[in-house]
Design a protein around this motif. Sequence first.
Motif, PDB file in Angstrom:
ATOM      1  N   ARG A 308       7.000  11.769  -3.927  1.00 15.68           N
ATOM      2  CA  ARG A 308       6.113  12.244  -4.989  1.00 15.68           C
ATOM      3  C   ARG A 308       6.800  12.155  -6.350  1.00 15.68           C
ATOM      4  N   SER A 309       8.105  12.344  -6.350  1.00 13.55           N
ATOM      5  CA  SER A 309       8.837  12.321  -7.625  1.00 13.55           C
ATOM      6  C   SER A 309       8.932  10.916  -8.221  1.00 13.55           C
ATOM      7  N   TRP A 310       8.638   9.896  -7.425  1.00 15.50           N
ATOM      8  CA  TRP A 310       8.736   8.523  -7.929  1.00 15.50           C
ATOM      9  C   TRP A 310       7.730   8.248  -9.042  1.00 15.50           C
ATOM     10  N   THR A 311       6.674   9.069  -9.137  1.00  7.30           N
ATOM     11  CA  THR A 311       5.690   8.864 -10.215  1.00  7.30           C
ATOM     12  C   THR A 311       6.334   9.024 -11.589  1.00  7.30           C
ATOM     13  N   LEU A 312       7.484   9.682 -11.632  1.00  8.82           N
ATOM     14  CA  LEU A 312       8.221   9.791 -12.894  1.00  8.82           C
ATOM     15  C   LEU A 312       8.489   8.412 -13.482  1.00  8.82           C
ATOM     16  N   PHE A 313       8.696   7.431 -12.588  1.00  6.52           N
ATOM     17  CA  PHE A 313       8.995   6.069 -13.017  1.00  6.52           C
ATOM     18  C   PHE A 313       7.774   5.147 -12.986  1.00  6.52           C
ATOM     19  N   THR A 314       6.871   5.412 -12.076  1.00  2.83           N
ATOM     20  CA  THR A 314       5.740   4.487 -11.891  1.00  2.83           C
ATOM     21  C   THR A 314       4.537   4.803 -12.782  1.00  2.83           C
ATOM     22  N   ASP A 315       4.418   6.038 -13.239  1.00  5.12           N
ATOM     23  CA  ASP A 315       3.269   6.444 -14.063  1.00  5.12           C
ATOM     24  C   ASP A 315       3.418   5.917 -15.487  1.00  5.12           C
ATOM     25  N   PRO A 316       2.497   5.069 -15.953  1.00  2.81           N
ATOM     26  CA  PRO A 316       2.585   4.512 -17.316  1.00  2.81           C
ATOM     27  C   PRO A 316       2.586   5.579 -18.404  1.00  2.81           C
ATOM     28  N   ASN A 317       2.077   6.763 -18.099  1.00  2.00           N
ATOM     29  CA  ASN A 317       2.023   7.839 -19.091  1.00  2.00           C
ATOM     30  C   ASN A 317       3.284   8.699 -19.116  1.00  2.00           C
ATOM     31  N   SER A 318       4.201   8.440 -18.195  1.00  2.00           N
ATOM     32  CA  SER A 318       5.442   9.201 -18.140  1.00  2.00           C
ATOM     33  C   SER A 318       6.424   8.727 -19.214  1.00  2.00           C
ATOM     34  N   LYS A 319       7.176   9.677 -19.788  1.00  2.00           N
ATOM     35  CA  LYS A 319       8.195   9.311 -20.785  1.00  2.00           C
ATOM     36  C   LYS A 319       9.334   8.516 -20.146  1.00  2.00           C
ATOM     37  N   GLN A 320       9.467   8.639 -18.845  1.00  2.00           N
ATOM     38  CA  GLN A 320      10.529   7.910 -18.126  1.00  2.00           C
ATOM     39  C   GLN A 320       9.965   6.680 -17.397  1.00  2.00           C
ATOM     40  N   HIS A 321       8.796   6.225 -17.831  1.00  2.00           N
ATOM     41  CA  HIS A 321       8.154   5.085 -17.167  1.00  2.00           C
ATOM     42  C   HIS A 321       9.044   3.847 -17.211  1.00  2.00           C
ATOM     43  N   VAL A 322       9.137   3.182 -16.067  1.00  2.00           N
ATOM     44  CA  VAL A 322       9.893   1.929 -15.951  1.00  2.00           C
ATOM     45  C   VAL A 322       8.890   0.836 -15.594  1.00  2.00           C
ATOM     46  N   PRO A 323       8.703  -0.160 -16.461  1.00  2.00           N
ATOM     47  CA  PRO A 323       7.665  -1.172 -16.236  1.00  2.00           C
ATOM     48  C   PRO A 323       7.723  -1.856 -14.877  1.00  2.00           C
ATOM     49  N   ASN A 324       8.931  -2.119 -14.371  1.00  2.00           N
ATOM     50  CA  ASN A 324       9.047  -2.798 -13.080  1.00  2.00           C
ATOM     51  C   ASN A 324       9.433  -1.843 -11.961  1.00  2.00           C
ATOM     52  N   ALA A 325       9.060  -0.560 -12.093  1.00  2.00           N
ATOM     53  CA  ALA A 325       9.451   0.462 -11.115  1.00  2.00           C
ATOM     54  C   ALA A 325       8.971   0.133  -9.708  1.00  2.00           C
ATOM     55  N   LYS A 326       7.716  -0.279  -9.579  1.00  2.00           N
ATOM     56  CA  LYS A 326       7.182  -0.571  -8.244  1.00  2.00           C
ATOM     57  C   LYS A 326       7.925  -1.737  -7.602  1.00  2.00           C
ATOM     58  N   GLU A 327       8.286  -2.723  -8.408  1.00  2.00           N
ATOM     59  CA  GLU A 327       9.046  -3.864  -7.887  1.00  2.00           C
ATOM     60  C   GLU A 327      10.418  -3.415  -7.402  1.00  2.00           C
ATOM     61  N   ILE A 328      11.051  -2.486  -8.137  1.00  2.00           N
ATOM     62  CA  ILE A 328      12.356  -1.954  -7.746  1.00  2.00           C
ATOM     63  C   ILE A 328      12.251  -1.184  -6.433  1.00  2.00           C
ATOM     64  N   LEU A 329      11.243  -0.329  -6.313  1.00  2.00           N
ATOM     65  CA  LEU A 329      11.057   0.470  -5.099  1.00  2.00           C
ATOM     66  C   LEU A 329      10.779  -0.416  -3.885  1.00  2.00           C
ATOM     67  N   GLU A 330       9.927  -1.409  -4.068  1.00  2.00           N
ATOM     68  CA  GLU A 330       9.616  -2.315  -2.977  1.00  2.00           C
ATOM     69  C   GLU A 330      10.843  -3.128  -2.560  1.00  2.00           C
ATOM     70  N   SER A 331      11.647  -3.508  -3.542  1.00  2.00           N
ATOM     71  CA  SER A 331      12.863  -4.255  -3.245  1.00  2.00           C
ATOM     72  C   SER A 331      13.809  -3.415  -2.403  1.00  2.00           C
ATOM     73  N   ALA A 332      14.002  -2.146  -2.787  1.00  2.00           N
ATOM     74  CA  ALA A 332      14.911  -1.274  -2.046  1.00  2.00           C
ATOM     75  C   ALA A 332      14.450  -1.077  -0.600  1.00  2.00           C
ATOM     76  N   LYS A 333      13.153  -0.936  -0.423  1.00  2.00           N
ATOM     77  CA  LYS A 333      12.613  -0.743   0.933  1.00  2.00           C
ATOM     78  C   LYS A 333      12.890  -1.949   1.833  1.00  2.00           C
ATOM     79  N   ARG A 334      12.918  -3.128   1.234  1.00  2.00           N
ATOM     80  CA  ARG A 334      13.134  -4.353   2.045  1.00  2.00           C
ATOM     81  C   ARG A 334      14.535  -4.379   2.651  1.00  2.00           C
ATOM     82  N   TYR A 335      15.470  -3.625   2.070  1.00  2.00           N
ATOM     83  CA  TYR A 335      16.845  -3.631   2.583  1.00  2.00           C
ATOM     84  C   TYR A 335      17.075  -2.572   3.653  1.00  2.00           C
ATOM     85  N   ALA A 336      16.037  -1.797   3.985  1.00  2.00           N
ATOM     86  CA  ALA A 336      16.161  -0.823   5.068  1.00  2.00           C
ATOM     87  C   ALA A 336      16.239  -1.541   6.400  1.00  2.00           C
ATOM     88  N   LYS A 337      16.740  -0.877   7.406  1.00  2.00           N
ATOM     89  CA  LYS A 337      16.876  -1.508   8.718  1.00  2.00           C
ATOM     90  C   LYS A 337      15.510  -1.760   9.339  1.00  2.00           C
TER      91      LYS A 337
END
Length: 337
Positions: A308-337
């Motif tokens: 739930r806290s990931w919306t801090l990065f994924t929400d366009p209205n957040s002050k901590q918004h990261v434009p490629n946040a979803k791409e980063i999260l999806e990338s990290a998940k791909r490295y899981a076992k």
Amino acid sequence: MKRIVAMCVALGLFCGLALSIAPSAEAKTVIKIAGMKPEGEPETVGMHKFGEYLEKLSNGKYEVKVYPNSQLGKEDSYIDQTKRGTIQMCATGTQMSKFHPAMAMLETPMLYEDLDHAHRAMKGDTFKLITDGFAEKSGMRTMNVFPLGFRHFYTKNPVKSIDDIKGLKMRVPNIPLYTNFAKEAGISGQPMPFAEVMTSIESGAIDGGDSPLSDIASTGVYEYAPEVTKTGHILVLHSLFINDKFYKNLPEQDRKWFDEAAEMAAEDVWKLMVQADQDAEKKITAGKGKISEPTPELKKYMTEAGERSWTLFTDPNSKQHVPNAKEILESAKRYAK
């Protein structure tokens, strides 16, 4: 007159001989690198390892002087010194998000299953996606990435259930990433410097906090909050940073030495992290601290709070918004076992 000429010739021959036998090695260039952790902790070990490798690779051309334990000032101060070029390098983590918001995502809550998962992500595309554009915005270059350990709770009383978590007054770093996660987990986050933690626990102002095992052991905070619950909710990742202008002005071969030394130093820290945690656990338990694993229900609760806290990065209205946040999260998940 002839005598004077002869003396000059002799002096010239002597000087020539002296120059021929004098060492031709270049004078050493001193590289200053600052950090906040004390000696023996993973960050400081990584800085020393970098120095050893660089001196060896460069055949002594570079000498690295390590300034741990905030000897050159607090974190913001030595970051600024590195940015301005007063010193060449520093070690730090999510503080760099003030220049490039994506840097905070290195410590995204509940993102990594374990150290191996994180290592694969950092060696792969995830780290590249996070750091893309950082040098242009900050004037510094990211040289590597290495772990300081997963953060775990330390509390005065045992944490065995979800109800034990809710309402806890816990010290958190004054960083949106941490305060937001605490809120999602139902924790009453109390931002404060770590130096105030022990007295705040004693006075009852807080119930505890969270830190990597190595920090819990080295600071002795377990003597005040002896219940350590291995929630592993955030992996602390730091990097070595170098002034970008200094780096670009290095000869090509020298840049390769710096790059190789940084990579080898980081790999050493990844390898020693397991042993470092084991050593920290021994110290904590020997000092009457108690270490426990969270129940499956509590682990699931923490995972959901983290996501739930990931919306801090994924929400366009957040002050901590990261434009490629979803791409980063999806990338990290791909490295899981």
